[in-house]
Motif scaffolding. Structure first.
Motif, PDB file in Angstrom:
ATOM      1  N   ALA A 223     -23.319 -18.362 -16.445  1.00 36.35           N
ATOM      2  CA  ALA A 223     -22.574 -17.424 -15.606  1.00 36.35           C
ATOM      3  C   ALA A 223     -23.045 -15.988 -15.761  1.00 36.35           C
ATOM      4  CB  ALA A 223     -21.078 -17.515 -15.937  1.00 36.35           C
ATOM      5  N   ASP A 224     -23.662 -15.672 -16.886  1.00 39.37           N
ATOM      6  CA  ASP A 224     -24.047 -14.281 -17.154  1.00 39.37           C
ATOM      7  C   ASP A 224     -25.449 -14.246 -17.755  1.00 39.37           C
ATOM      8  OD1 ASP A 224     -24.314 -11.643 -17.775  1.00 39.37           O
ATOM      9  OD2 ASP A 224     -22.593 -11.531 -19.134  1.00 39.37           O
ATOM     10  N   PRO A 225     -26.469 -14.000 -16.947  1.00 31.37           N
ATOM     11  CA  PRO A 225     -27.844 -13.946 -17.458  1.00 31.37           C
ATOM     12  C   PRO A 225     -28.053 -12.920 -18.567  1.00 31.37           C
ATOM     13  CG  PRO A 225     -27.845 -14.073 -15.060  1.00 31.37           C
ATOM     14  CD  PRO A 225     -26.424 -13.848 -15.480  1.00 31.37           C
ATOM     15  N   ALA A 226     -27.193 -11.912 -18.641  1.00 28.99           N
ATOM     16  CA  ALA A 226     -27.330 -10.903 -19.693  1.00 28.99           C
ATOM     17  C   ALA A 226     -27.099 -11.487 -21.085  1.00 28.99           C
ATOM     18  CB  ALA A 226     -26.353  -9.757 -19.439  1.00 28.99           C
ATOM     19  N   LEU A 227     -26.510 -12.681 -21.145  1.00 29.95           N
ATOM     20  CA  LEU A 227     -26.245 -13.323 -22.436  1.00 29.95           C
ATOM     21  C   LEU A 227     -27.446 -14.120 -22.952  1.00 29.95           C
ATOM     22  CD1 LEU A 227     -22.594 -14.663 -21.937  1.00 29.95           C
ATOM     23  CD2 LEU A 227     -23.331 -12.680 -23.286  1.00 29.95           C
ATOM     24  N   ARG A 228     -28.503 -14.224 -22.155  1.00 34.05           N
ATOM     25  CA  ARG A 228     -29.642 -15.062 -22.565  1.00 34.05           C
ATOM     26  C   ARG A 228     -30.298 -14.588 -23.857  1.00 34.05           C
ATOM     27  NH1 ARG A 228     -32.007 -15.884 -16.380  1.00 34.05           N
ATOM     28  NH2 ARG A 228     -30.342 -17.309 -15.703  1.00 34.05           N
ATOM     29  N   PRO A 229     -30.589 -13.290 -24.005  1.00 36.05           N
ATOM     30  CA  PRO A 229     -31.161 -12.862 -25.294  1.00 36.05           C
ATOM     31  C   PRO A 229     -30.243 -13.163 -26.472  1.00 36.05           C
ATOM     32  CG  PRO A 229     -31.474 -11.166 -23.626  1.00 36.05           C
ATOM     33  CD  PRO A 229     -30.550 -12.177 -23.032  1.00 36.05           C
ATOM     34  N   GLY A 230     -28.938 -12.999 -26.271  1.00 38.41           N
ATOM     35  CA  GLY A 230     -27.991 -13.324 -27.325  1.00 38.41           C
ATOM     36  C   GLY A 230     -27.980 -14.806 -27.653  1.00 38.41           C
ATOM     37  N   ALA A 231     -28.187 -15.647 -26.638  1.00 40.44           N
ATOM     38  CA  ALA A 231     -28.238 -17.087 -26.870  1.00 40.44           C
ATOM     39  C   ALA A 231     -29.463 -17.459 -27.703  1.00 40.44           C
ATOM     40  CB  ALA A 231     -28.252 -17.831 -25.536  1.00 40.44           C
ATOM     41  N   VAL A 232     -30.587 -16.805 -27.434  1.00 40.94           N
ATOM     42  CA  VAL A 232     -31.788 -17.047 -28.246  1.00 40.94           C
ATOM     43  C   VAL A 232     -31.523 -16.637 -29.690  1.00 40.94           C
ATOM     44  CG1 VAL A 232     -34.204 -16.410 -28.600  1.00 40.94           C
ATOM     45  CG2 VAL A 232     -33.324 -16.744 -26.270  1.00 40.94           C
ATOM     46  N   CYS A 305     -42.443 -11.731 -39.787  1.00 39.84           N
ATOM     47  CA  CYS A 305     -43.318 -12.462 -38.864  1.00 39.84           C
ATOM     48  C   CYS A 305     -43.847 -11.557 -37.751  1.00 39.84           C
ATOM     49  CB  CYS A 305     -42.555 -13.632 -38.262  1.00 39.84           C
ATOM     50  SG  CYS A 305     -43.488 -14.560 -37.031  1.00 39.84           S
ATOM     51  N   LEU A 306     -45.167 -11.490 -37.635  1.00 41.77           N
ATOM     52  CA  LEU A 306     -45.788 -10.671 -36.594  1.00 41.77           C
ATOM     53  C   LEU A 306     -45.448 -11.178 -35.189  1.00 41.77           C
ATOM     54  CD1 LEU A 306     -49.345 -10.094 -38.091  1.00 41.77           C
ATOM     55  CD2 LEU A 306     -47.685  -8.313 -37.528  1.00 41.77           C
ATOM     56  N   GLY A 307     -45.237 -12.475 -35.045  1.00 40.96           N
ATOM     57  CA  GLY A 307     -45.019 -13.061 -33.731  1.00 40.96           C
ATOM     58  C   GLY A 307     -43.564 -13.154 -33.312  1.00 40.96           C
ATOM     59  N   ALA A 308     -42.653 -12.468 -34.022  1.00 41.50           N
ATOM     60  CA  ALA A 308     -41.225 -12.594 -33.720  1.00 41.50           C
ATOM     61  C   ALA A 308     -40.907 -12.201 -32.286  1.00 41.50           C
ATOM     62  CB  ALA A 308     -40.410 -11.754 -34.699  1.00 41.50           C
ATOM     63  N   ALA A 309     -41.439 -11.080 -31.828  1.00 38.79           N
ATOM     64  CA  ALA A 309     -41.140 -10.616 -30.462  1.00 38.79           C
ATOM     65  C   ALA A 309     -41.686 -11.589 -29.422  1.00 38.79           C
ATOM     66  CB  ALA A 309     -41.715  -9.221 -30.240  1.00 38.79           C
ATOM     67  N   LEU A 310     -42.854 -12.149 -29.681  1.00 33.14           N
ATOM     68  CA  LEU A 310     -43.430 -13.108 -28.737  1.00 33.14           C
ATOM     69  C   LEU A 310     -42.608 -14.387 -28.697  1.00 33.14           C
ATOM     70  CD1 LEU A 310     -45.676 -13.787 -26.763  1.00 33.14           C
ATOM     71  CD2 LEU A 310     -47.074 -14.555 -28.704  1.00 33.14           C
ATOM     72  N   ALA A 316     -36.541 -16.607 -24.274  1.00 31.09           N
ATOM     73  CA  ALA A 316     -35.778 -16.053 -23.155  1.00 31.09           C
ATOM     74  C   ALA A 316     -36.343 -16.511 -21.811  1.00 31.09           C
ATOM     75  CB  ALA A 316     -35.772 -14.530 -23.233  1.00 31.09           C
ATOM     76  N   ALA A 317     -37.676 -16.564 -21.702  1.00 34.23           N
ATOM     77  CA  ALA A 317     -38.303 -17.003 -20.452  1.00 34.23           C
ATOM     78  C   ALA A 317     -37.955 -18.460 -20.158  1.00 34.23           C
ATOM     79  CB  ALA A 317     -39.814 -16.826 -20.532  1.00 34.23           C
ATOM     80  N   LEU A 318     -38.047 -19.295 -21.182  1.00 28.02           N
ATOM     81  CA  LEU A 318     -37.723 -20.709 -20.979  1.00 28.02           C
ATOM     82  C   LEU A 318     -36.255 -20.879 -20.615  1.00 28.02           C
ATOM     83  CD1 LEU A 318     -38.262 -23.746 -21.127  1.00 28.02           C
ATOM     84  CD2 LEU A 318     -37.782 -23.622 -23.579  1.00 28.02           C
ATOM     85  N   LEU A 319     -35.380 -20.201 -21.333  1.00 27.01           N
ATOM     86  CA  LEU A 319     -33.949 -20.369 -21.091  1.00 27.01           C
ATOM     87  C   LEU A 319     -33.587 -19.951 -19.667  1.00 27.01           C
ATOM     88  CD1 LEU A 319     -31.252 -21.146 -22.263  1.00 27.01           C
ATOM     89  CD2 LEU A 319     -31.021 -18.836 -23.170  1.00 27.01           C
ATOM     90  N   GLY A 320     -34.135 -18.829 -19.222  1.00 27.79           N
ATOM     91  CA  GLY A 320     -33.815 -18.365 -17.874  1.00 27.79           C
ATOM     92  C   GLY A 320     -34.246 -19.342 -16.802  1.00 27.79           C
ATOM     93  N   GLN A 321     -35.492 -19.790 -16.864  1.00 23.30           N
ATOM     94  CA  GLN A 321     -35.990 -20.709 -15.836  1.00 23.30           C
ATOM     95  C   GLN A 321     -35.322 -22.072 -15.931  1.00 23.30           C
ATOM     96  OE1 GLN A 321     -40.118 -20.960 -14.872  1.00 23.30           O
ATOM     97  NE2 GLN A 321     -40.613 -18.979 -15.810  1.00 23.30           N
ATOM     98  N   LEU A 322     -35.077 -22.534 -17.143  1.00 22.27           N
ATOM     99  CA  LEU A 322     -34.478 -23.855 -17.319  1.00 22.27           C
ATOM    100  C   LEU A 322     -33.085 -23.914 -16.713  1.00 22.27           C
ATOM    101  CD1 LEU A 322     -35.212 -26.579 -18.784  1.00 22.27           C
ATOM    102  CD2 LEU A 322     -33.859 -25.722 -20.705  1.00 22.27           C
ATOM    103  N   LEU A 323     -32.280 -22.899 -16.988  1.00 22.20           N
ATOM    104  CA  LEU A 323     -30.913 -22.898 -16.473  1.00 22.20           C
ATOM    105  C   LEU A 323     -30.876 -22.684 -14.966  1.00 22.20           C
ATOM    106  CD1 LEU A 323     -28.945 -20.968 -19.237  1.00 22.20           C
ATOM    107  CD2 LEU A 323     -29.464 -23.405 -19.051  1.00 22.20           C
ATOM    108  N   ASP A 324     -31.810 -21.883 -14.451  1.00 18.94           N
ATOM    109  CA  ASP A 324     -31.840 -21.647 -13.006  1.00 18.94           C
ATOM    110  C   ASP A 324     -32.273 -22.897 -12.228  1.00 18.94           C
ATOM    111  OD1 ASP A 324     -31.045 -19.054 -13.380  1.00 18.94           O
ATOM    112  OD2 ASP A 324     -33.059 -18.191 -13.228  1.00 18.94           O
ATOM    113  N   ARG A 325     -33.218 -23.643 -12.792  1.00 17.44           N
ATOM    114  CA  ARG A 325     -33.790 -24.770 -12.062  1.00 17.44           C
ATOM    115  C   ARG A 325     -33.038 -26.077 -12.258  1.00 17.44           C
ATOM    116  NH1 ARG A 325     -40.283 -25.041 -12.371  1.00 17.44           N
ATOM    117  NH2 ARG A 325     -39.738 -26.875 -11.119  1.00 17.44           N
ATOM    118  N   PHE A 326     -32.344 -26.232 -13.393  1.00 18.68           N
ATOM    119  CA  PHE A 326     -31.715 -27.518 -13.705  1.00 18.68           C
ATOM    120  C   PHE A 326     -30.242 -27.304 -14.058  1.00 18.68           C
ATOM    121  CE2 PHE A 326     -36.207 -27.698 -14.912  1.00 18.68           C
ATOM    122  CZ  PHE A 326     -36.637 -28.758 -14.133  1.00 18.68           C
ATOM    123  N   PRO A 327     -29.393 -27.165 -13.047  1.00 17.60           N
ATOM    124  CA  PRO A 327     -27.972 -26.883 -13.304  1.00 17.60           C
ATOM    125  C   PRO A 327     -27.229 -28.040 -13.952  1.00 17.60           C
ATOM    126  CG  PRO A 327     -28.371 -27.258 -10.964  1.00 17.60           C
ATOM    127  CD  PRO A 327     -29.710 -27.164 -11.604  1.00 17.60           C
TER     128      PRO A 327
END
Length: 355
Positions: A223-232, A305-310, A316-327
């Protein structure tokens, strides 16, 4: 403790003294010569050339590539589940996504990335707190093969430079203060590649599983895409891909009232810190709106970890597309967790596009 200079990572000198039978193993030779097992200025010397690949600007520049790779892999998942059946999410998405991203970063051609699944799992057995002879055999064979591969990749980049980390490391090798040997260059690429996908693979599967098993929290994120980073972030806290690490006391230290002698080994359980009730209220609950979440899943201090941001970007990218495409995404069978203690991941995460 992770930021305390009185605690060091176990290094090559410690290994030769405490575990004299280990250095004969190629896997131990790699690990205890790598950036993960260096302290002080020697650690900084190896970390500095790689750190430039993981600046906020460089990671942000990868966003479009991450989104594109994610979309293509979700196309495969959609095709595999189009008839109403289930598919192993880890095999189709969770594993190949971070492999493709870190492969592009380093310079590993897409058509050559498939071989790294088994090799990465083999090399990661060295991180287990107890290693069987079979673990050593897998890890040794993996390190030998990976060293051969990255030696060949560097040879290729000397004659044909590209816009990737392999070429960048070759450019920096002669820089003042760098002093990187050929073996150090090879092992840096090996470490970045394996670390770059093994832990992120775990994160992606654990995140999807956590949300699908907490439908109220999943509904909030939908319901709220702004919560995606928090979900990660909450996924990293609730079920950390890296469970523990180790430190050696450089001198006598007092830790929570216990005297740790000089040379004493301490296992730092990151997963326990992430569920510390003194830091996180109701720590066993999975809450995507949890305020002021701070996780130790990527470590802390000099070895953060150097790769934390990546990894967060990929999550976040996976979560956004996954939820948008597969309700109606749903778990379609019993998941199979990897048989490991230090690294958490799924070998099989069966999902269906329609619940």
């Amino acid at each position: 403790m992770l930021a305390d200079p009185g605690f060091l990572v176990p290094d090559r000198e410690w290994c030769a003294h405490a575990l004299p039978e280990w250095p004969g193993h190629p896997a131990a030779d790699f690990f205890y010569s790598s950036m993960l097992a260096r302290n002080g200025s020697d650690h900084e010397r190896l970390r500095r050339p790689v750190a430039g690949a993981f600046t906020a600007r460089r990671v942000a520049a990868l966003r479009a590539a991450v989104e594109r790779i994610t979309a293509g892999l979700l196309d495969r998942f959609a095709d595999a589940t189009s008839g109403g059946g289930a598919a192993n999410f880890q095999e189709l998405v969770g594993y190949p996504l971070p492999v493709a991203v870190v492969g592009q970063l380093i310079g590993v051609p897409r058509e050559e990335q498939g071989q790294f699944d088994e090799l990465g799992r083999g090399a990661s057995r060295l991180l287990e707190p107890v290693r069987t002879p079979e673990d050593w055999d897998r890890a040794d064979r993996a390190v030998v093969a990976l060293r051969e591969y990255f030696t060949a990749l560097l040879r290729e980049r000397r004659s044909r430079p590209a816009e990737d980390l392999a070429s960048a490391l070759l450019d920096q090798r002669g820089a003042p203060g760098a002093r990187l040997t050929e073996r150090e260059l090879v092992d840096l690429l090996l470490l970045v590649f394996v670390a770059g996908f093994e832990t992120t693979t775990g994160l992606l599967g654990l995140m999807v599983f956590a949300l699908l098993t907490h439908p109220v929290q999943l509904a909030l994120v939908r319901a709220d895409p702004a919560l995606r980073p928090g979900a990660v972030e909450e996924s990293l806290r609730w079920d950390s891909p890296v469970m523990m690490t180790e430190r050696i006391a450089a001198r006598p230290r007092v830790l929570a009232g216990t005297v740790v002698p000089a040379g004493g080994s301490v296992t730092v359980v990151l997963a326990a810190a992430n569920r510390d009730p003194a830091r996180h209220r109701d720590p066993d609950a999975f809450l995507v709106r949890r305020p002021d979440t701070r996780v130790l899943s990527f470590g802390a201090g000099a070895h953060y970890c150097l790769g934390a941001a990546l990894a967060r970007l990929e999550g976040a990218a996976l979560l956004g597309q996954l939820l948008d495409r597969f309700p109606d995404l749903a778990i379609a069978g019993p998941p199979v967790r990897r048989a490991a203690v230090s690294l958490r991941s799924f070998d099989d995460l069966p999902l269906a596009a329609t619940g």
